[in-house]
Design a protein around this motif. Sequence first.
Motif, PDB file in Angstrom:
ATOM      1  N   LEU A 154       0.867  -1.183   0.000  1.00  0.00           N
ATOM      2  CA  LEU A 154       0.000   0.000   0.000  1.00  0.00           C
ATOM      3  C   LEU A 154       0.900   1.228   0.000  1.00  0.00           C
ATOM      4  O   LEU A 154       1.766   1.342   0.868  1.00  0.00           O
ATOM      5  N   SER A 155       0.732   2.125  -0.974  1.00  0.00           N
ATOM      6  CA  SER A 155       1.643   3.275  -1.046  1.00  0.00           C
ATOM      7  C   SER A 155       1.076   4.461  -0.270  1.00  0.00           C
ATOM      8  O   SER A 155      -0.140   4.553  -0.056  1.00  0.00           O
ATOM      9  N   VAL A 156       1.965   5.355   0.125  1.00  0.00           N
ATOM     10  CA  VAL A 156       1.531   6.539   0.871  1.00  0.00           C
ATOM     11  C   VAL A 156       0.783   7.536  -0.019  1.00  0.00           C
ATOM     12  O   VAL A 156       0.273   8.540   0.459  1.00  0.00           O
ATOM     13  N   THR A 157       0.718   7.249  -1.314  1.00  0.00           N
ATOM     14  CA  THR A 157      -0.090   8.102  -2.197  1.00  0.00           C
ATOM     15  C   THR A 157      -1.554   7.646  -2.210  1.00  0.00           C
ATOM     16  O   THR A 157      -2.392   8.257  -2.853  1.00  0.00           O
ATOM     17  N   GLU A 158      -1.830   6.542  -1.475  1.00  0.00           N
ATOM     18  CA  GLU A 158      -3.216   6.069  -1.382  1.00  0.00           C
ATOM     19  C   GLU A 158      -3.820   6.578  -0.068  1.00  0.00           C
ATOM     20  O   GLU A 158      -3.149   7.195   0.736  1.00  0.00           O
ATOM     21  N   GLY A 159      -5.086   6.281   0.158  1.00  0.00           N
ATOM     22  CA  GLY A 159      -5.757   6.779   1.375  1.00  0.00           C
ATOM     23  C   GLY A 159      -5.423   5.964   2.611  1.00  0.00           C
ATOM     24  O   GLY A 159      -5.173   4.764   2.528  1.00  0.00           O
ATOM     25  N   GLU A 160      -5.446   6.661   3.779  1.00  0.00           N
ATOM     26  CA  GLU A 160      -5.207   5.967   5.056  1.00  0.00           C
ATOM     27  C   GLU A 160      -6.347   5.000   5.373  1.00  0.00           C
ATOM     28  O   GLU A 160      -6.217   4.112   6.210  1.00  0.00           O
ATOM     29  N   ASP A 161      -7.494   5.219   4.733  1.00  0.00           N
ATOM     30  CA  ASP A 161      -8.692   4.437   5.083  1.00  0.00           C
ATOM     31  C   ASP A 161      -8.843   3.153   4.262  1.00  0.00           C
ATOM     32  O   ASP A 161      -9.798   2.415   4.421  1.00  0.00           O
ATOM     33  N   LYS A 162      -7.861   2.877   3.379  1.00  0.00           N
ATOM     34  CA  LYS A 162      -7.982   1.676   2.541  1.00  0.00           C
ATOM     35  C   LYS A 162      -8.176   0.387   3.336  1.00  0.00           C
ATOM     36  O   LYS A 162      -8.979  -0.456   2.945  1.00  0.00           O
ATOM     37  N   PRO A 163      -7.464   0.187   4.446  1.00  0.00           N
ATOM     38  CA  PRO A 163      -7.675  -1.061   5.195  1.00  0.00           C
ATOM     39  C   PRO A 163      -9.120  -1.212   5.675  1.00  0.00           C
ATOM     40  O   PRO A 163      -9.629  -2.327   5.749  1.00  0.00           O
ATOM     41  N   LEU A 164      -9.760  -0.094   6.001  1.00  0.00           N
ATOM     42  CA  LEU A 164     -11.141  -0.167   6.487  1.00  0.00           C
ATOM     43  C   LEU A 164     -12.097  -0.450   5.333  1.00  0.00           C
ATOM     44  O   LEU A 164     -13.106  -1.124   5.491  1.00  0.00           O
ATOM     45  N   LYS A 165     -11.744   0.075   4.134  1.00  0.00           N
ATOM     46  CA  LYS A 165     -12.620  -0.112   2.972  1.00  0.00           C
ATOM     47  C   LYS A 165     -12.476  -1.498   2.348  1.00  0.00           C
ATOM     48  O   LYS A 165     -13.422  -2.021   1.772  1.00  0.00           O
TER      49      LYS A 165
ATOM     50  N   ARG B  90      -3.165   2.596  12.631  1.00  0.00           N
ATOM     51  CA  ARG B  90      -4.353   2.321  13.477  1.00  0.00           C
ATOM     52  C   ARG B  90      -5.398   1.547  12.683  1.00  0.00           C
ATOM     53  O   ARG B  90      -5.980   0.593  13.178  1.00  0.00           O
ATOM     54  N   ASN B  91      -5.616   1.965  11.423  1.00  0.00           N
ATOM     55  CA  ASN B  91      -6.649   1.318  10.606  1.00  0.00           C
ATOM     56  C   ASN B  91      -6.274  -0.124  10.261  1.00  0.00           C
ATOM     57  O   ASN B  91      -7.120  -1.009  10.255  1.00  0.00           O
ATOM     58  N   ILE B  92      -4.986  -0.327   9.960  1.00  0.00           N
ATOM     59  CA  ILE B  92      -4.536  -1.702   9.664  1.00  0.00           C
ATOM     60  C   ILE B  92      -4.758  -2.574  10.890  1.00  0.00           C
ATOM     61  O   ILE B  92      -5.266  -3.688  10.802  1.00  0.00           O
ATOM     62  N   ARG B  93      -4.419  -2.049  12.078  1.00  0.00           N
ATOM     63  CA  ARG B  93      -4.509  -2.865  13.310  1.00  0.00           C
ATOM     64  C   ARG B  93      -5.935  -2.987  13.816  1.00  0.00           C
ATOM     65  O   ARG B  93      -6.232  -3.893  14.593  1.00  0.00           O
ATOM     66  N   GLN B  94      -6.809  -2.100  13.333  1.00  0.00           N
ATOM     67  CA  GLN B  94      -8.237  -2.273  13.652  1.00  0.00           C
ATOM     68  C   GLN B  94      -8.767  -3.526  12.938  1.00  0.00           C
ATOM     69  O   GLN B  94      -9.591  -4.257  13.458  1.00  0.00           O
ATOM     70  N   ILE B  95      -8.242  -3.767  11.737  1.00  0.00           N
ATOM     71  CA  ILE B  95      -8.651  -4.946  10.964  1.00  0.00           C
ATOM     72  C   ILE B  95      -7.946  -6.200  11.492  1.00  0.00           C
ATOM     73  O   ILE B  95      -8.528  -7.263  11.582  1.00  0.00           O
ATOM     74  N   LYS B  96      -6.656  -6.070  11.817  1.00  0.00           N
ATOM     75  CA  LYS B  96      -5.865  -7.216  12.295  1.00  0.00           C
ATOM     76  C   LYS B  96      -4.858  -6.709  13.324  1.00  0.00           C
ATOM     77  O   LYS B  96      -3.776  -6.221  12.951  1.00  0.00           O
ATOM     78  N   PRO B  97      -5.205  -6.829  14.597  1.00  0.00           N
ATOM     79  CA  PRO B  97      -4.396  -6.199  15.655  1.00  0.00           C
ATOM     80  C   PRO B  97      -2.918  -6.599  15.634  1.00  0.00           C
ATOM     81  O   PRO B  97      -2.047  -5.789  15.961  1.00  0.00           O
ATOM     82  N   GLU B  98      -2.619  -7.862  15.275  1.00  0.00           N
ATOM     83  CA  GLU B  98      -1.228  -8.325  15.360  1.00  0.00           C
ATOM     84  C   GLU B  98      -0.476  -8.130  14.051  1.00  0.00           C
ATOM     85  O   GLU B  98       0.641  -8.636  13.899  1.00  0.00           O
ATOM     86  N   GLN B  99      -1.061  -7.414  13.104  1.00  0.00           N
ATOM     87  CA  GLN B  99      -0.459  -7.315  11.762  1.00  0.00           C
ATOM     88  C   GLN B  99       0.965  -6.747  11.796  1.00  0.00           C
ATOM     89  O   GLN B  99       1.229  -5.732  12.442  1.00  0.00           O
ATOM     90  N   LYS B 100       1.839  -7.401  11.064  1.00  0.00           N
ATOM     91  CA  LYS B 100       3.212  -6.917  10.895  1.00  0.00           C
ATOM     92  C   LYS B 100       3.219  -5.882   9.779  1.00  0.00           C
ATOM     93  O   LYS B 100       2.596  -6.108   8.728  1.00  0.00           O
ATOM     94  N   ILE B 101       3.881  -4.756   9.987  1.00  0.00           N
ATOM     95  CA  ILE B 101       3.894  -3.672   8.989  1.00  0.00           C
ATOM     96  C   ILE B 101       5.335  -3.187   8.801  1.00  0.00           C
ATOM     97  O   ILE B 101       6.029  -2.926   9.785  1.00  0.00           O
ATOM     98  N   PHE B 102       5.767  -3.080   7.548  1.00  0.00           N
ATOM     99  CA  PHE B 102       7.063  -2.460   7.239  1.00  0.00           C
ATOM    100  C   PHE B 102       6.806  -1.241   6.385  1.00  0.00           C
ATOM    101  O   PHE B 102       5.936  -1.271   5.510  1.00  0.00           O
ATOM    102  N   LYS B 103       7.586  -0.181   6.584  1.00  0.00           N
ATOM    103  CA  LYS B 103       7.506   0.953   5.679  1.00  0.00           C
ATOM    104  C   LYS B 103       8.847   1.100   4.973  1.00  0.00           C
ATOM    105  O   LYS B 103       9.899   0.934   5.589  1.00  0.00           O
ATOM    106  N   LEU B 104       8.772   1.370   3.676  1.00  0.00           N
ATOM    107  CA  LEU B 104      10.013   1.380   2.895  1.00  0.00           C
ATOM    108  C   LEU B 104       9.871   2.198   1.617  1.00  0.00           C
ATOM    109  O   LEU B 104       8.768   2.627   1.247  1.00  0.00           O
TER     110      LEU B 104
END
Length: 223
Positions: free
Chosen positions: A148-159, A190-204
């Motif tokens: 998911l790129s930072v040019t997309e919306g923060e709300d994508k995980p919820l949608k 926050r939105n990613i972890r609302q969907i899956k609390p233990e989700q691993k996330i990398f930013k790069l």
Amino acid sequence: MSREKRSSRIEIVSQVMQANDRLAEENRRLFAQTGVRVIDVMGSPGAGKTALLEASIRRLKGKKRVGVLAADIATTRDAERIAATGVPVVQITTESFGGACHLEAGTVRQALDRLPLGELDLLFIENVGNLVCPAEFDIGQHQRVVVLSVTEGEDKPLKYPLAFREANLVVVSKMDLLPHLEFDLDALYRNIRQIKPEQKIFKLSAKTGEGLSDWLDWLKAAL
Ligand code: MG
């Protein structure tokens, strides 16, 4: 629609899913026999999936034997970019399958015959650019990644919750662009972890290489 028609349609849909799951299991058996680990890379068009693969392949060169199965509705552009890195690649275009917005296990199976699976440690499957359908179809992969790129919306995980629930890892891409954007990274987390609390996330950033080492370590651990 009459009740009878509706129930027969539901039955057809469940048969299609059962057939897909069976073929996905066959793919997984083939991967086990040939000793290759398979990562399904999902994400919207333009999320940076191909760029991430190019950067990863260049860094894994000489250490891990990598192959790629690239899927798009049309064109061989992604396969051409991957081929330039020197690894084996097969392009699937779904245009001939009615322009499907996702890969199915049977489509993957056909393409696998054209890759030297026994000579690979790692196979990336770049799914069709879409956050909806790919997550619904098991293709026999071992792990799934959403880019998911930072040019997309923060709300994508919820949608599009299913893709983020199905993913073993979320990669936030194009971090080099963050200073130019009004993008709330904390809200995304926050939105990613609302969907899956233990989700691993990398930013790069595949472009600058920032953050790539965590992702490469994760890949090596996945092998
Ligand atoms: Mg691509």
